[in-house]
Design a protein around this motif. Structure first.
Motif, short mmCIF file in Angstrom:
data_model
loop_
_atom_site.label_atom_id
_atom_site.label_comp_id
_atom_site.label_asym_id
_atom_site.label_seq_id
_atom_site.Cartn_x
_atom_site.Cartn_y
_atom_site.Cartn_z
N THR A 88 1.56 -1.10 -6.67
CA THR A 88 0.68 -1.82 -5.96
C THR A 88 -0.19 -2.62 -6.70
O THR A 88 -0.65 -3.62 -6.39
N SER A 89 -0.81 -1.89 -7.96
CA SER A 89 -1.60 -2.55 -8.87
C SER A 89 -1.01 -4.03 -9.37
O SER A 89 -1.55 -5.05 -9.39
N ALA B 35 1.00 -1.13 0.00
CA ALA B 35 0.15 -0.10 -0.06
C ALA B 35 0.91 1.28 -0.12
O ALA B 35 0.47 2.32 -0.35
N VAL C 132 -6.17 -7.71 -1.58
CA VAL C 132 -6.96 -6.93 -2.40
C VAL C 132 -7.87 -5.92 -1.50
O VAL C 132 -7.91 -4.96 -1.61
N LEU C 133 -8.47 -6.81 -0.38
CA LEU C 133 -9.48 -6.14 0.30
C LEU C 133 -8.71 -5.10 1.27
O LEU C 133 -9.13 -4.17 1.69
N TYR C 134 -7.60 -5.57 1.92
CA TYR C 134 -6.75 -5.01 2.91
C TYR C 134 -6.23 -3.61 2.34
O TYR C 134 -6.30 -2.53 2.82
N VAL C 135 -5.79 -3.75 1.02
CA VAL C 135 -5.12 -2.52 0.43
C VAL C 135 -6.24 -1.45 0.02
O VAL C 135 -6.06 -0.46 0.09
N SER C 136 -7.55 -2.04 -0.36
CA SER C 136 -8.31 -1.03 -0.61
C SER C 136 -8.69 -0.57 0.44
O SER C 136 -9.68 0.69 0.63
N ALA C 137 -8.85 -0.98 1.78
CA ALA C 137 -9.45 -0.56 2.82
C ALA C 137 -8.61 0.47 3.37
O ALA C 137 -8.84 1.63 4.14
N ARG D 78 -1.06 -6.53 -6.51
CA ARG D 78 -2.27 -7.04 -6.17
C ARG D 78 -2.68 -8.06 -7.27
O ARG D 78 -3.23 -9.20 -7.01
#
Length: 193
Positions: A113-114, A106, A188-193, A117
């Motif tokens: 990052t992308s 992150a 993916v969920l943690y990075v978006s959070a 992921r």
């Protein structure tokens, strides 16, 4: 004034009913699918467990006989123990590793990052047959990469190991497969959070 209040309340009540009806209509396909393919099979599974069900003849009610047989089977207890070990090891390790990777990537530039992921999410979207074949090759006891690295490259193994065929290693190998195929989504969920 009272008539205006009644008409506003009636309008808001009608609007709420219309929105509720619309939301249930949007949910209806999922609810039908959920009932048909989750709830009904679960009920039938429990119901059938009380019968001696064999194709080609009428089911015979045996009550808790199937459960008595199950709880007296030593293979069931070994399977239950292995399942508990897998869950108690893989879930916390997956959560911790995913959180660590997400916190590291992150802070990277957006492109990196992308990319990471995508790399970590790739086993999730890759077909299970392809993933199985890759792991089967890696664990092969004659020409697998783990035996090659352990014996020929690093010299820590004296002889090839049958990773999936030896009870000392099989459970750990299965946990490793589960970890690699299940860390992508939490990352993916943690990075978006």
């Amino acid at each position: 004034m009272a008539d205006k209040k009644i008409s506003v309340n009636a309008k808001s009540r009608r609007l709420m009913i219309r929105e509720t009806t619309t939301s249930y209509l949007f949910l209806a396909p999922f609810l039908v699918f959920f009932v048909m393919f989750v709830i009904y099979p679960m009920f039938m599974c429990v119901y059938t467990s009380f019968f001696d069900a064999t194709m080609g003849r009428e089911d015979i009610f045996v009550g808790f006989g199937n459960y008595k047989t199950l709880f007296n089977d030593p293979v069931f207890w070994v399977a239950l123990k292995n399942t508990l070990i897998i869950v108690l090891v893989s879930v916390p390790v997956t959560c911790a590793f995913s959180l660590w990777v997400a916190s590291v990537i992150a802070k990277m530039p957006v492109a990196a990052t992308s990319a990471f992921r995508c790399i970590f999410y790739l086993p999730v979207v890759t077909g299970s047959v392809a993933v199985t074949m890759v792991w089967k090759w890696m664990y092969n006891n004659y020409y697998g990469i783990f035996n090659y690295l352990g014996k020929d490259v690093f010299g820590i193994l004296e002889q090839n190991i049958n990773w999936l065929g030896d009870s000392k290693y099989a459970l750990g190998c299965i946990i490793l497969i589960l970890l690699t195929t299940s860390v992508g989504q939490p990352i993916v969920l943690y990075v978006s959070a």
